[in-house]
Design an enzyme around this catalytic site. Structure first.
Site, mmCIF file in Angstrom:
data_model
loop_
_atom_site.group_PDB
_atom_site.id
_atom_site.type_symbol
_atom_site.label_atom_id
_atom_site.label_comp_id
_atom_site.label_asym_id
_atom_site.label_seq_id
_atom_site.Cartn_x
_atom_site.Cartn_y
_atom_site.Cartn_z
ATOM 1 N N CYS A 132 -10.796 -24.429 30.868
ATOM 2 C CA CYS A 132 -11.316 -23.061 30.967
ATOM 3 C C CYS A 132 -11.203 -22.532 32.387
ATOM 4 O O CYS A 132 -11.700 -23.144 33.330
ATOM 5 C CB CYS A 132 -12.777 -23.066 30.531
ATOM 6 S SG CYS A 132 -13.584 -21.490 30.808
ATOM 7 N N ASN A 143 -4.069 -21.158 25.127
ATOM 8 C CA ASN A 143 -3.356 -20.049 25.758
ATOM 9 C C ASN A 143 -2.667 -20.541 27.007
ATOM 10 O O ASN A 143 -3.336 -21.014 27.921
ATOM 11 C CB ASN A 143 -4.345 -18.962 26.180
ATOM 12 C CG ASN A 143 -5.037 -18.389 24.986
ATOM 13 O OD1 ASN A 143 -4.385 -17.904 24.071
ATOM 14 N ND2 ASN A 143 -6.349 -18.464 24.971
ATOM 15 N N GLY A 168 -19.617 -17.900 31.259
ATOM 16 C CA GLY A 168 -20.950 -18.492 31.263
ATOM 17 C C GLY A 168 -21.324 -19.212 29.986
ATOM 18 O O GLY A 168 -20.704 -19.050 28.947
ATOM 19 N N GLU A 169 -22.349 -20.043 30.109
ATOM 20 C CA GLU A 169 -22.922 -20.776 28.966
ATOM 21 C C GLU A 169 -24.238 -20.059 28.621
ATOM 22 O O GLU A 169 -25.224 -20.162 29.370
ATOM 23 C CB GLU A 169 -23.156 -22.240 29.374
ATOM 24 C CG GLU A 169 -24.061 -23.049 28.473
ATOM 25 C CD GLU A 169 -23.741 -22.964 26.985
ATOM 26 O OE1 GLU A 169 -22.698 -23.478 26.579
ATOM 27 O OE2 GLU A 169 -24.564 -22.399 26.213
ATOM 28 N N SER A 189 -18.592 -25.044 20.541
ATOM 29 C CA SER A 189 -17.242 -25.411 20.991
ATOM 30 C C SER A 189 -17.089 -26.909 20.864
ATOM 31 O O SER A 189 -17.669 -27.658 21.652
ATOM 32 C CB SER A 189 -17.067 -25.027 22.463
ATOM 33 O OG SER A 189 -16.684 -23.706 22.577
ATOM 34 N N LEU A 190 -16.328 -27.349 19.899
ATOM 35 C CA LEU A 190 -16.186 -28.786 19.640
ATOM 36 C C LEU A 190 -15.036 -29.353 20.490
ATOM 37 O O LEU A 190 -15.241 -30.207 21.337
ATOM 38 C CB LEU A 190 -15.938 -28.990 18.139
ATOM 39 C CG LEU A 190 -15.904 -30.419 17.645
ATOM 40 C CD1 LEU A 190 -17.252 -31.094 17.827
ATOM 41 C CD2 LEU A 190 -15.481 -30.461 16.171
ATOM 42 N N ASN A 191 -13.829 -28.897 20.206
ATOM 43 C CA ASN A 191 -12.657 -29.138 21.061
ATOM 44 C C ASN A 191 -12.185 -30.580 21.187
ATOM 45 O O ASN A 191 -11.295 -30.873 22.001
ATOM 46 C CB ASN A 191 -12.890 -28.596 22.487
ATOM 47 C CG ASN A 191 -13.247 -27.126 22.473
ATOM 48 O OD1 ASN A 191 -12.811 -26.399 21.593
ATOM 49 N ND2 ASN A 191 -14.046 -26.682 23.417
ATOM 50 N N CYS A 219 -16.538 -8.882 23.578
ATOM 51 C CA CYS A 219 -16.862 -10.216 24.110
ATOM 52 C C CYS A 219 -17.539 -10.019 25.464
ATOM 53 O O CYS A 219 -16.998 -9.342 26.338
ATOM 54 C CB CYS A 219 -15.568 -11.025 24.262
ATOM 55 S SG CYS A 219 -15.817 -12.613 25.058
ATOM 56 N N SER A 236 -21.924 -18.389 21.422
ATOM 57 C CA SER A 236 -21.084 -19.583 21.443
ATOM 58 C C SER A 236 -21.550 -20.514 22.560
ATOM 59 O O SER A 236 -21.684 -20.099 23.705
ATOM 60 C CB SER A 236 -19.631 -19.165 21.682
ATOM 61 O OG SER A 236 -18.829 -20.311 21.770
ATOM 62 N N CYS A 288 -19.430 -20.108 35.748
ATOM 63 C CA CYS A 288 -20.051 -21.078 34.837
ATOM 64 C C CYS A 288 -20.076 -22.443 35.500
ATOM 65 O O CYS A 288 -19.146 -22.803 36.215
ATOM 66 C CB CYS A 288 -19.257 -21.157 33.531
ATOM 67 S SG CYS A 288 -20.034 -22.218 32.288
ATOM 68 N N GLU A 339 -16.646 -10.039 33.659
ATOM 69 C CA GLU A 339 -15.678 -9.443 32.747
ATOM 70 C C GLU A 339 -16.254 -9.310 31.347
ATOM 71 O O GLU A 339 -17.056 -10.136 30.918
ATOM 72 C CB GLU A 339 -14.427 -10.324 32.661
ATOM 73 C CG GLU A 339 -13.625 -10.283 33.921
ATOM 74 C CD GLU A 339 -12.852 -11.556 34.147
ATOM 75 O OE1 GLU A 339 -11.632 -11.501 34.207
ATOM 76 O OE2 GLU A 339 -13.493 -12.614 34.269
ATOM 77 N N CYS A 377 -9.465 -16.410 25.146
ATOM 78 C CA CYS A 377 -10.454 -17.482 25.277
ATOM 79 C C CYS A 377 -10.115 -18.376 26.461
ATOM 80 O O CYS A 377 -8.987 -18.835 26.589
ATOM 81 C CB CYS A 377 -10.473 -18.333 24.023
ATOM 82 S SG CYS A 377 -11.266 -17.505 22.676
HETATM 83 FE FE1 SF4 Z 1 -18.322 -22.445 30.761
HETATM 84 FE FE2 SF4 Z 1 -17.545 -21.801 28.292
HETATM 85 FE FE3 SF4 Z 1 -15.723 -22.105 30.231
HETATM 86 FE FE4 SF4 Z 1 -16.996 -24.278 29.295
HETATM 87 S S1 SF4 Z 1 -15.602 -22.936 28.142
HETATM 88 S S2 SF4 Z 1 -16.630 -23.756 31.495
HETATM 89 S S3 SF4 Z 1 -19.042 -23.404 28.873
HETATM 90 S S4 SF4 Z 1 -17.326 -20.523 30.165
#
Ligand code: SF4
Length: 367
Positions: A130, A307, A176-177, A231-233, A116, A208, A123, A103, A349
């Site tokens: 996520c 979200n 993905g990362e 991404s701290l979170n 994006c 990111s 991932c 996507e 996101c």
């Molecule tokens: Fe992967 Fe990013 Fe989702 Fe974490 S937030 S699982 S790194 S896509």
């Protein structure tokens, strides 16, 4: 199968043309036609001689991701469901033989739009908030597949954007990362950021990461690189371990140490993203711990209210979002609340998981 040119660098195209017995400057012309002029049909590459165009069409190809579906949000956001070419799948052929789908999201805004893009199909990082994580890692994308998402979105919106040189932000925040597909991501970025290529400015492209420390160290050494967002979170290791298993490998102290060493350009700040999960990481104490963690870093914080979706987290309430924001702001940290775009079409996101639309079940769409 013939050679796909999309994702090839200037040097690779020069070498290819030399191999074909052509002068190497033809490689530069081909590079310009492909990325700067966005001509994907050899017959339209009028800067090349007709005989060469015909030969390239016979012996090579240019494969853009194919749009399977467009989901239009009420806020103008468009989520594209894209099928990738089977040749890329040879990297990790899917057992079912179906093309890989990913996507990309197009978000129009006043004066500038944001695209994006995904860097992997699925991932492996497994962040618990996520939806992409529910897919697992399907495969890495090639450089051409990464660039192709930007080109598809630009072409789709070419008329409304006013031609070839639109003001575009690109964020590598889709599936993905990116730092776990480092070589292909950097190959794509070099072309996207090349003034003779797609010609995006480094200020307008953001990678990111969930915090892959060796990848950040490697990125720091690159001559050409995008901006970096982390991404701290969470405000403590204990909390981050619960939602981002990658934290066990690269805990906060290690992650923030590499961020402190990161060589920022004069105009640049690091971005820290913080998804606010209602009742989990959105308290005033969390905000105060975040201030301490980010102390001394040239950075800004983006707060992203969760979200509502398929996963068992609550959206934070408005008063807590504001209390969190004001604690960071009072300590002098630039902080922004980013309400995700395209929530109704599962384009926000953490929502990219090949779903039909908000409220859809967690089934992958098959083309
Ligand atoms: Fe992967 Fe990013 Fe989702 Fe974490 S937030 S699982 S790194 S896509």
């Amino acid at each position: 199968m013939s050679l796909d040119l999309l994702g090839k660098s200037l040097d690779e195209l020069r070498a290819l043309l030399a191999q074909m017995g052509e002068p190497t400057f033809r490689g530069a012309q081909l590079y310009h036609a492909l990325y700067a002029e966005r001509r994907f049909d050899f017959s339209q590459m009028t800067n090349l001689p007709a005989a060469l165009r015909e030969r390239l069409a016979r012996e090579t190809r240019i494969t853009l991701p194919q749009i399977l579906k467009r989901y239009h949000s009420t806020d103008g956001t468009v989520r594209y469901l894209l099928a990738l070419d089977a040749a890329g799948a040879a990297l990790a052929a899917p057992a079912d033989g179906k093309p890989t789908t990913i996507e990309a999201v197009f978000m129009p805004e006043e004066g500038r739009q944001t695209i994006c893009i995904s860097t992997q199909a699925g991932c492996a990082v497994d962040c618990s908030f996520c939806l992409t994580a529910t897919l697992g890692l399907i495969r890495n994308l090639t450089a051409g597949e990464i660039i192709g998402q930007v080109l598809v979105a630009l072409e789709e919106n070419r008329v409304r954007l006013g031609g070839l040189k639109p003001q575009t932000n690109v964020v590598l925040m889709g599936q993905g990362e990116p730092l776990l597909n480092y070589v292909a991501v950097m190959a794509a970025l070099r072309i996207l950021l090349d003034p003779n290529g797609v010609a995006l400015a480094p200020k307008h492209v953001t990678l990111s990461t969930s915090g892959i420390v060796p990848g950040i160290e490697r990125l720091a050494l690159e001559k050409v690189r995008p901006k970096l967002a982390v991404s701290l979170n969470a405000s403590s290791d204990e909390q981050r371990d619960q939602i981002m298993p990658i934290n066990k490998k690269y805990p906060l102290e290690t992650l923030l140490a590499v961020c402190r060493r990161y060589p920022l350009r004069p105009w640049e700040k690091l971005t820290f993203e913080y998804v606010l999960l209602g009742g989990f990481n959105d308290s005033p104490e969390d905000a105060r711990r975040v201030v301490k963690l980010l102390n001394g870093l040239r950075c800004k914080a983006n707060l992203i209210p969760w979200n509502p979706g398929e996963l068992p987290y609550a959206p934070p309430d408005a008063a807590r979002i504001e209390a969190f924001r004001s604690i960071l702001a009072e300590k002098g940290l630039p902080v922004f609340v980013r309400y995700s775009r395209g929530q109704d079409i599962m384009a926000a996101c953490g929502q990219l998981a090949l779903l039909e639309s908000a409220g859809a079940s967690l089934t992958q769409i098959t083309p």
